[in-house]
Design a protein around this motif. Structure first.
Motif, PDB file in Angstrom:
ATOM      1  N   ALA A   1      -8.543  -4.133   1.290  1.00 30.31           N
ATOM      2  CA  ALA A   1      -9.396  -5.094   1.985  1.00 30.31           C
ATOM      3  C   ALA A   1     -10.636  -5.433   1.167  1.00 30.31           C
ATOM      4  N   ALA A   2     -11.250  -4.424   0.569  1.00 28.76           N
ATOM      5  CA  ALA A   2     -12.463  -4.644  -0.226  1.00 28.76           C
ATOM      6  C   ALA A   2     -12.176  -5.504  -1.449  1.00 28.76           C
TER       7      ALA A   2
ATOM      8  N   GLN B   1       0.811  -1.210   0.000  1.00 28.37           N
ATOM      9  CA  GLN B   1       0.000   0.000   0.000  1.00 28.37           C
ATOM     10  C   GLN B   1       0.848   1.265   0.000  1.00 28.37           C
TER      11      GLN B   1
ATOM     12  N   SER C   1     -11.470  -9.126  -0.543  1.00 34.53           N
ATOM     13  CA  SER C   1     -12.706  -9.851  -0.235  1.00 34.53           C
ATOM     14  C   SER C   1     -13.453 -10.246  -1.497  1.00 34.53           C
TER      15      SER C   1
ATOM     16  N   GLU D   1      -6.591  -2.717  -7.183  1.00 31.14           N
ATOM     17  CA  GLU D   1      -7.129  -1.873  -6.133  1.00 31.14           C
ATOM     18  C   GLU D   1      -7.411  -0.486  -6.677  1.00 31.14           C
TER      19      GLU D   1
ATOM     20  N   SER E   1      -5.004   3.803   1.701  1.00 29.36           N
ATOM     21  CA  SER E   1      -6.216   3.203   1.132  1.00 29.36           C
ATOM     22  C   SER E   1      -6.331   1.742   1.510  1.00 29.36           C
ATOM     23  N   GLY E   2      -6.074   1.431   2.772  1.00 26.12           N
ATOM     24  CA  GLY E   2      -6.192   0.057   3.241  1.00 26.12           C
ATOM     25  C   GLY E   2      -7.572  -0.510   2.995  1.00 26.12           C
ATOM     26  N   TRP E   3      -8.590   0.345   3.062  1.00 24.99           N
ATOM     27  CA  TRP E   3      -9.972  -0.092   2.832  1.00 24.99           C
ATOM     28  C   TRP E   3     -10.130  -0.652   1.421  1.00 24.99           C
ATOM     29  N   ALA E   4      -9.429  -0.055   0.444  1.00 23.57           N
ATOM     30  CA  ALA E   4      -9.543  -0.525  -0.938  1.00 23.57           C
ATOM     31  C   ALA E   4      -8.904  -1.902  -1.081  1.00 23.57           C
TER      32      ALA E   4
END
Length: 70
Positions: free
Chosen positions: A49-50, A39, A53, A70, A44-47
């Protein structure tokens, strides 16, 4: 709107027999988990992770792992 939901006739709820399920599954050994992404400092850790998934869910469903961006 409130109130109770109507039963969905088109997609009825099915009860699954979970007695044959394993207590745990290591999805890494099944090839459905992507390697850790770099990263850098993008915050943008959320991106990551999303997308991870979504990649895993798609691989479990289709049997083919496809790396997404990402």
């Amino acid at each position: 709107m409130g109130g109770l939901k109507k039963e969905n006739k088109e997609y009825p709820i099915k009860e699954l027999d979970a007695s044959a399920n394993a207590d745990s599954i290591d999805w890494r050994t099944k090839g459905v988990v992507s390697p850790v992404g770099n990263q850098l400092v993008c915050m943008s850790g959320w991106a990551f992770a999303a997308i991870g998934s979504i990649e895993s869910a798609a691989a479990i469903k289709s049997g083919k792992f496809i790396k997404l961006s990402e």
